[in-house]
Design a protein around this motif. Structure first.
Motif, short mmCIF file in Angstrom:
data_model
loop_
_atom_site.label_atom_id
_atom_site.label_comp_id
_atom_site.label_asym_id
_atom_site.label_seq_id
_atom_site.Cartn_x
_atom_site.Cartn_y
_atom_site.Cartn_z
N GLY A 195 7.43 1.64 2.51
CA GLY A 195 6.79 2.74 3.21
C GLY A 195 7.68 3.49 4.20
O GLY A 195 7.18 4.23 5.03
N VAL A 196 9.00 3.30 4.12
CA VAL A 196 9.93 4.02 4.99
C VAL A 196 10.60 5.09 4.14
O VAL A 196 11.25 4.78 3.15
N HIS A 197 10.41 6.34 4.51
CA HIS A 197 10.89 7.44 3.67
C HIS A 197 11.99 8.22 4.35
O HIS A 197 11.82 8.74 5.45
N VAL A 249 10.85 3.13 19.94
CA VAL A 249 9.87 2.06 19.93
C VAL A 249 8.63 2.49 19.14
O VAL A 249 8.12 1.74 18.31
N ILE A 250 8.17 3.71 19.39
CA ILE A 250 7.00 4.23 18.68
C ILE A 250 7.29 4.34 17.18
O ILE A 250 6.47 3.96 16.35
N ASP A 251 8.50 4.84 16.83
CA ASP A 251 8.89 4.96 15.42
C ASP A 251 8.97 3.59 14.75
O ASP A 251 8.52 3.42 13.62
N ALA A 252 9.53 2.60 15.46
CA ALA A 252 9.65 1.25 14.90
C ALA A 252 8.26 0.67 14.66
O ALA A 252 8.01 0.04 13.62
N GLU A 253 7.35 0.88 15.60
CA GLU A 253 5.98 0.38 15.45
C GLU A 253 5.29 1.06 14.25
O GLU A 253 4.61 0.39 13.47
N ALA A 275 3.94 -0.71 10.86
CA ALA A 275 2.56 -0.52 10.40
C ALA A 275 2.53 -0.10 8.93
O ALA A 275 1.71 -0.59 8.15
N LYS A 276 3.45 0.78 8.54
CA LYS A 276 3.54 1.19 7.13
C LYS A 276 3.90 -0.01 6.25
O LYS A 276 3.31 -0.20 5.18
N ALA A 277 4.86 -0.80 6.69
CA ALA A 277 5.26 -1.98 5.92
C ALA A 277 4.10 -2.97 5.82
O ALA A 277 3.84 -3.54 4.75
N PHE A 278 3.37 -3.16 6.92
CA PHE A 278 2.21 -4.06 6.92
C PHE A 278 1.19 -3.61 5.88
O PHE A 278 0.67 -4.41 5.11
N ASN A 279 0.95 -2.30 5.83
CA ASN A 279 -0.04 -1.77 4.88
C ASN A 279 0.39 -1.96 3.43
O ASN A 279 -0.46 -2.09 2.55
N VAL A 280 1.70 -2.00 3.18
CA VAL A 280 2.18 -2.27 1.82
C VAL A 280 1.77 -3.68 1.41
O VAL A 280 1.33 -3.92 0.28
N PHE A 281 1.90 -4.64 2.33
CA PHE A 281 1.56 -6.03 2.03
C PHE A 281 0.05 -6.29 2.05
O PHE A 281 -0.43 -7.15 1.33
N ASP A 282 -0.68 -5.55 2.88
CA ASP A 282 -2.13 -5.73 2.99
C ASP A 282 -2.81 -4.96 1.87
O ASP A 282 -3.41 -3.90 2.07
N ILE A 283 -2.73 -5.51 0.68
CA ILE A 283 -3.18 -4.82 -0.54
C ILE A 283 -4.67 -4.45 -0.48
O ILE A 283 -5.05 -3.35 -0.85
N ASN A 284 -5.50 -5.37 -0.02
CA ASN A 284 -6.94 -5.09 -0.03
C ASN A 284 -7.43 -4.36 1.22
O ASN A 284 -8.61 -4.04 1.34
#
Length: 162
Positions: free
Chosen positions: A37-39, A88-92, A96-105
């Motif tokens: 999710g990092v573009h 810091v905001i960008d890293a967070e 969050a984008k990476a988390f959403n990739v793993f949180d499939i449901n």
């Protein structure tokens, strides 16, 4: 997921090196970044890296730089300029984008099945040599509920390898 050591990073490097030339092209590295999710455009990535390919040692340096930057971004020092606050905001947001990739449901948690599913799709899961995803989650599951919430995931991702 455990903190990544040099062996883990070499395995990732070889999986990303689709053409087997022992160099990661911007396209190969960008493929992984997009999966989590990092573009970046290829020109932005080249500007960030300062080169068009990375050998394994440069990839290790890149990983180490990102890990240290993310770890230090966790601490906000008084008197820092706005660029540091934006980092810091960008890293967070990236986490969050990476988390959403793993949180499939989309339930706000990462289960061992979801972790294995995503690692498999990325080509980073090998059933013969892979670690049990339940034990990987257990290492960072601070409230012992068997899944990772965002804060646990963030702590896992910001942990530096030794």
């Amino acid at each position: 997921m455990c903190p990544l050591n040099a062996v883990d990073l070499y395995r990732i490097f070889t999986e990303l090196d689709k053409n087997g030339d022992n160099l990661l092209s911007l396209e190969e590295l960008n493929w992984l970044l997009e999966k989590i999710g990092v573009h970046y455009s290829l020109s932005e990535l080249e500007s960030l890296l300062g080169k068009q390919t990375l050998d394994f040692n440069q990839f290790l340096f890149f990983w180490d730089s990102i890990s240290k930057r993310n770890s230090s971004s966790d601490v906000n020092h008084e008197g820092e300029d706005d660029d540091d606050e934006t980092d810091v905001i960008d890293a967070e947001a990236d986490l969050a984008k990476a988390f959403n990739v793993f949180d499939i449901n989309g339930d706000g948690f990462i289960s061992s099945d979801e972790l294995q599913n995503v690692l498999s799709r990325l080509g980073l899961w090998d059933e013969k040599n892979g670690k049990d995803c339940k034990s990987m989650i257990c290492m960072y599951d601070t409230n012992l509920d068997g899944v990772l919430d965002f804060e646990e995931f963030k702590n896992m991702m910001l942990q530096t390898s030794s």
